[in-house]
Enzyme design. Structure first.
Site, PDB file in Angstrom:
ATOM      1  N   HIS A   1      42.246-111.575   5.433  1.00 13.91           N
ATOM      2  CA  HIS A   1      43.067-112.059   4.528  1.00 13.91           C
ATOM      3  C   HIS A   1      43.506-110.814   3.624  1.00 13.91           C
ATOM      4  CE1 HIS A   1      43.112-116.469   4.604  1.00 13.91           C
ATOM      5  NE2 HIS A   1      44.493-116.173   4.593  1.00 13.91           N
TER       6      HIS A   1
ATOM      7  N   HIS B   1      49.195-113.183  12.169  1.00  9.28           N
ATOM      8  CA  HIS B   1      48.174-113.661  13.072  1.00  9.28           C
ATOM      9  C   HIS B   1      47.087-112.764  12.797  1.00  9.28           C
ATOM     10  CE1 HIS B   1      46.056-115.594  16.689  1.00  9.28           C
ATOM     11  NE2 HIS B   1      45.825-114.231  16.797  1.00  9.28           N
TER      12      HIS B   1
ATOM     13  N   ASP C   1      58.794-115.021  19.347  1.00 13.87           N
ATOM     14  CA  ASP C   1      59.683-115.530  20.432  1.00 13.87           C
ATOM     15  C   ASP C   1      59.066-116.638  20.860  1.00 13.87           C
ATOM     16  OD1 ASP C   1      57.142-114.770  22.022  1.00 13.87           O
ATOM     17  OD2 ASP C   1      57.990-112.800  22.788  1.00 13.87           O
TER      18      ASP C   1
ATOM     19  N   ASP D   1      52.335-115.894  20.010  1.00 12.89           N
ATOM     20  CA  ASP D   1      51.809-114.622  19.457  1.00 12.89           C
ATOM     21  C   ASP D   1      52.215-113.616  20.521  1.00 12.89           C
ATOM     22  OD1 ASP D   1      50.673-116.102  17.382  1.00 12.89           O
ATOM     23  OD2 ASP D   1      48.842-116.475  18.392  1.00 12.89           O
TER      24      ASP D   1
HETATM   25  C1  GAR Z   1      46.361-116.476   7.763  1.00 15.30           C
HETATM   26  O1  GAR Z   1      45.040-115.976   8.118  1.00 15.30           O
HETATM   27  C2  GAR Z   1      47.006-116.387   9.111  1.00 15.30           C
HETATM   28  O2  GAR Z   1      46.805-115.305   9.521  1.00 15.30           O
HETATM   29  C3  GAR Z   1      46.848-117.625   9.903  1.00 15.30           C
HETATM   30  O3  GAR Z   1      46.586-118.664   9.165  1.00 15.30           O
HETATM   31  C4  GAR Z   1      46.072-118.019   7.756  1.00 15.30           C
HETATM   32  C5  GAR Z   1      46.863-118.714   6.765  1.00 15.30           C
HETATM   33  O4  GAR Z   1      46.216-118.458   5.459  1.00 15.30           O
HETATM   34  N1  GAR Z   1      47.612-118.023  11.004  1.00 15.30           N
HETATM   35  C6  GAR Z   1      47.388-118.074  12.037  1.00 15.30           C
HETATM   36  O5  GAR Z   1      46.258-118.422  12.808  1.00 15.30           O
HETATM   37  C7  GAR Z   1      48.755-118.339  13.115  1.00 15.30           C
HETATM   38  N2  GAR Z   1      48.327-118.584  14.430  1.00 15.30           N
HETATM   39  P1  GAR Z   1      47.250-118.984   3.953  1.00 15.30           P
HETATM   40  O6  GAR Z   1      47.750-120.265   4.312  1.00 15.30           O
HETATM   41  O7  GAR Z   1      46.269-118.539   2.980  1.00 15.30           O
HETATM   42  O8  GAR Z   1      48.482-117.604   4.018  1.00 15.30           O
END
Ligand code: GAR
Length: 206
Positions: free
Chosen positions: A176, A114, A146, A150
């Site tokens: 990222h 997250h 769970d 989150d």
């Molecule tokens: C990531 O930044 C991850 O933290 C977020 O989506 C992105 C996916 O990036 N996830 C969420 O927001 C889940 N609630 P990616 O497809 O390049 O791995």
């Protein structure tokens, strides 16, 4: 450490850079004792599917639109993951909430990443939430999943400072960078059998 590699199933909805970071770490031997046996996307146009092809990992589209409700979709997902022998489910930008049907099928064996320091800014648009709130630091969190949004036990976190001129895009880019470091690390610890959950706490053994 178990002799059989842990079978990992990755769930995605989009770009898949976190999947890529984990696949690269496995290929480079930085994660031992693990193997990605499938990547499943709920979106047919997810670029992560292309990334999986490049790594010779079976890439499957399971579109949620064909199912009457969340439980029915998750039951199909569980069946598919079990078919591929999956022991650890890695959510990598999978933009769906999981029903108890899914969470109970893989107890303490579903991880999510997250883009915030939980429990701050759960749910959607975490980077925007952090900018609007005016915090000086945000980051990312890897946690077990769970049935809440989150809310599961936290495995790894990394801090990212917020700069005066940050936009959602610039901040997301730096988050990222940290995600690509801590998510493979969390998977590495799981595959090495070093994570133990006790209540809300995740203990990491030496
Ligand atoms: C990531 O930044 C991850 O933290 C977020 O989506 C992105 C996916 O990036 N996830 C969420 O927001 C889940 N609630 P990616 O497809 O390049 O791995």
């Amino acid at each position: 450490m178990t002799s059989q590699p842990v079978a990992i199933g990755v769930l995605v909805s989009g770009n898949g850079t976190n999947f890529q970071a984990i696949a690269d770490a496995l290929e480079a031997g930085r994660i031992e004792n693990g193997r990605i046996t499938c990547l499943i996307s709920n979106k047919a146009d997810a670029f992560a599917l292309e990334r999986a092809h490049r790594h010779n990992i079976p890439a499957i589209v399971l579109d949620h639109k064909g199912y009457p409700n969340r439980t029915a979709y998750d039951q199909a997902l569980v069946a598919l993951l079990k078919e591929h022998g999956v022991q650890l489910v890695v959510l990598a930008g999978f933009m769906r909430l999981l029903s108890p049907a899914m969470v109970e099928a893989f107890p303490h064996a579903i991880m999510n990443i997250h883009p915030a320091l939980l429990p701050a800014f759960p749910g959607l648009d975490a980077q925007q939430q952090a900018l609007e709130y005016g915090v000086r630091y945000t980051g990312c969190t890897v946690h077990f999943v769970d049935t809440g949004t989150d809310t599961g036990p936290i495995i790894q976190q990394a801090v990212v400072p917020i700069l005066a001129d940050d936009t959602v895009e610039t901040l997301s880019q730096r988050i990222h960078g940290e995600e690509h470091r801590i998510y493979p690390e969390a998977v590495r610890l799981f595959c090495a059998g070093r994570l133990r959950v006790e209540g809300r706490r995740v203990h990491i053994s030496a």
